[in-house]
Design a protein around this motif. Structure first.
Motif, PDB file in Angstrom:
ATOM      1  N   GLU A 172      -5.290   2.705  -5.529  1.00 16.92           N
ATOM      2  CA  GLU A 172      -4.700   3.123  -4.260  1.00 16.92           C
ATOM      3  C   GLU A 172      -5.380   2.495  -3.049  1.00 16.92           C
ATOM      4  OE1 GLU A 172      -2.977   7.219  -3.915  1.00 16.92           O
ATOM      5  OE2 GLU A 172      -4.334   7.604  -5.600  1.00 16.92           O
ATOM      6  N   SER A 195      -4.284  -3.188  -0.799  1.00 17.01           N
ATOM      7  CA  SER A 195      -3.209  -3.445   0.166  1.00 17.01           C
ATOM      8  C   SER A 195      -1.948  -3.917  -0.542  1.00 17.01           C
ATOM      9  CB  SER A 195      -3.659  -4.500   1.180  1.00 17.01           C
ATOM     10  OG  SER A 195      -4.705  -4.013   1.980  1.00 17.01           O
ATOM     11  N   LYS A 204       0.808  -1.221   0.000  1.00 21.12           N
ATOM     12  CA  LYS A 204       0.000   0.000   0.000  1.00 21.12           C
ATOM     13  C   LYS A 204       0.842   1.273   0.000  1.00 21.12           C
ATOM     14  CE  LYS A 204      -4.284   1.685   2.115  1.00 21.12           C
ATOM     15  NZ  LYS A 204      -5.099   1.284   0.969  1.00 21.12           N
TER      16      LYS A 204
END
Length: 489
Positions: free
Chosen positions: A275, A278, A259
């Motif tokens: 975005e 993870s 992330k």
């Protein structure tokens, strides 16, 4: 200990006779740009900097230094990340960037001869009109040199299918510490005797100075396509890597980002990475149009079955290039998240990815330092980026300690302390973790065979047995693993 003034004066006088005037630097300000490599946490000015322009000048410099017993640290473009090119204050820094000619491109034999200062990307650009390219492609390929790639045995995002530098080098010319020029290997596929070529790839300048490289070139693939898969859990992404390989697919590249890395890269390049993920995987396959089409469909299915919540195929060549541009820009992009970061480089068996990434997350919380993970997932080569602030007292020490724990973790699951960045000075203690005294003695014996006085890149890559004895309590091989909940293999 710095050179005596008498030795320094003699050295300068001798070197000025064999080098052009602008190829010898010995004042602090002009040498300042050379005080460190990419691992900027360690800095040291050399006694002087030499920038030879010919092989004969390299031979003369080494011969003089051997005679005067002056240490020599070879340096390429300075993009290394382990302190391998950190200068010695009692020696010279031998910078090879002016030896930057492509000497020959030989399409019928699928090879080229280059000097060590040729940039990695420049070689593929020069060979593209012949329908050929050089496969190893480190993230720093726009700047890093082929000679430096040989010294560190660099890899890159496509090393899963096409190998590291050692698998793509056919021959070397090296200058020994005595100034002798040796030719090892060449355009032929094999040669009698010991495999010195493999020994020299990754030797970090400890055995000789590389002045010419014969590299293997590959035909540009007819077609290449990349899949981006997004996961809501790092462990799922780690498991997906093993599932792709288990299906009999060998991707040209299989990269993973977590992330933090996704956020940094997206803010920098704007490749439309998800975005909210993870973790993401970038999986590229290449070959004929038919086989690429078939394998892409299989990869998409495997990603979905492994728990991906989004799977995207690059819609055209421009988007494929953008996906990779963002991945390769992640290292500099992470600088947007923190004033400093400490880049580690360990390698683990692929099937341990999920648990190791989970453990790194726990260590990050334990030390109170964020870790961004971006790495060559296909071959288990991790690149955790430990974020810290060098201006905050104790942060660098914490970052180094966390990095040491990550390397211990890699060794404990059957991995190694470096995949492509080399040992340099950064991982000397890690060598004590991974190898037993008898093994280290053999390494030191090889070093002595090439460089009996220890003048080539002293204090790098192979620790003394005394150093390891002082760190004995940390040795993984003494029976106590740093993380007892993890089996060794």
């Amino acid at each position: 200990m710095p050179l005596s003034q008498t030795t320094l004066n003699t050295l300068i006088t001798r070197l000025r006779k064999v080098l052009p005037q602008d190829s010898l630097l010995n004042d602090a300000e002009t040498m300042r740009p050379y005080e460190c490599d990419g691992l900027s946490a360690y800095r040291q000015l050399p006694a002087m900097v030499c920038l030879p322009t010919t092989v004969e000048q390299v031979q003369a410099v080494l011969s003089i230094c051997h005679e005067l017993q002056v240490p020599i640290v070879p340096r390429g473009a300075g993009t290394g990340l382990s302190g391998g090119a950190l200068p010695d204050d009692a020696g010279i820094l031998l910078v090879l960037t002016k030896l930057n000619r492509i000497l020959e491109i030989d399409p019928p034999n699928f090879c080229a001869r280059v000097e060590p200062g040729v940039r990695n990307l420049a070689l593929s650009e020069a060979t593209r009109p012949f329908g050929l390219y050089y496969a190893p492609d480190p993230s720093s390929q726009v700047a890093c040199s082929i000679g430096g790639n040989v010294a560190e045995n660099s890899g890159g995002v496509h090393c899963l299918k096409y190998g590291l530098t050692v698998h793509n080098v056919l021959g070397l010319k090296i200058v020994t510490i005595e100034g002798e020029l040796l030719t090892i290997g060449g355009k032929t596929l094999d040669a009698p005797g010991y495999d010195l070529l493999a020994l020299l790839c990754g030797s970090e300048g400890l055995l000789g100075v590389v002045v010419e490289i014969t590299v293997r070139l590959l035909p540009c693939p007819e077609c290449a396509q990349v899949v981006l898969a997004a996961f809501d859990d790092v462990a799922k992404a780690g498991a997906a890597v093993g599932n792709v390989i288990a299906a009999g697919i060998i991707p040209a590249g299989l990269e993973m980002m977590d992330k933090l890395a996704i956020r940094a890269a997206e803010d920098f390049v704007h490749a439309n990475y998800p975005e909210q993920a993870s973790a993401i995987l970038l999986c590229e396959v290449d070959g004929t149009a038919v086989e690429v089409s078939e394998q892409i469909m299989r990869v998409r299915q495997i990603m979905l079955e492994s728990g991906a919540f989004e799977v995207r195929t690059a819609k055209d060549e421009a988007e494929r290039a953008l996906f990779w541009k963002s991945r390769k820009a992640t290292f500099p992009a992470v600088g947007r998240l923190s004033p400093d970061y400490y880049c580690m480089d360990g390698t683990i068996p692929r099937h341990r990815l999920a648990e190791v990434l989970t453990r790194i997350e726990e260590l990050s919380e334990q030390f109170g330092l964020p870790v961004a993970n971006v790495f060559h997932a296909g071959d288990g080569n991790l690149h955790p980026l430990i974020l810290y602030d060098a201006n905050r007292e104790g942060d660098l020490n914490k970052a180094e300690a966390l990095g040491g724990c990550i390397l211990q973790l890699c060794v404990s699951v059957g991995g190694t302390i470096t995949g492509e960045h080399g040992v340099g000075i950064e991982k000397l203690d890690g060598m004590c973790m991974q190898f037993k005294p008898l093994e280290l003695s053999q390494f030191l014996g090889v070093k002595a065979a090439f460089d009996p006085q220890g003048l080539l890149n002293p204090g790098k890559a192979v620790p003394t047995l005394h150093r390891c004895a002082e760190l004995g309590a940390m040795h993984v091989h003494q029976g106590k693993l740093p993380f007892p909940e993890l089996e060794r293999f």
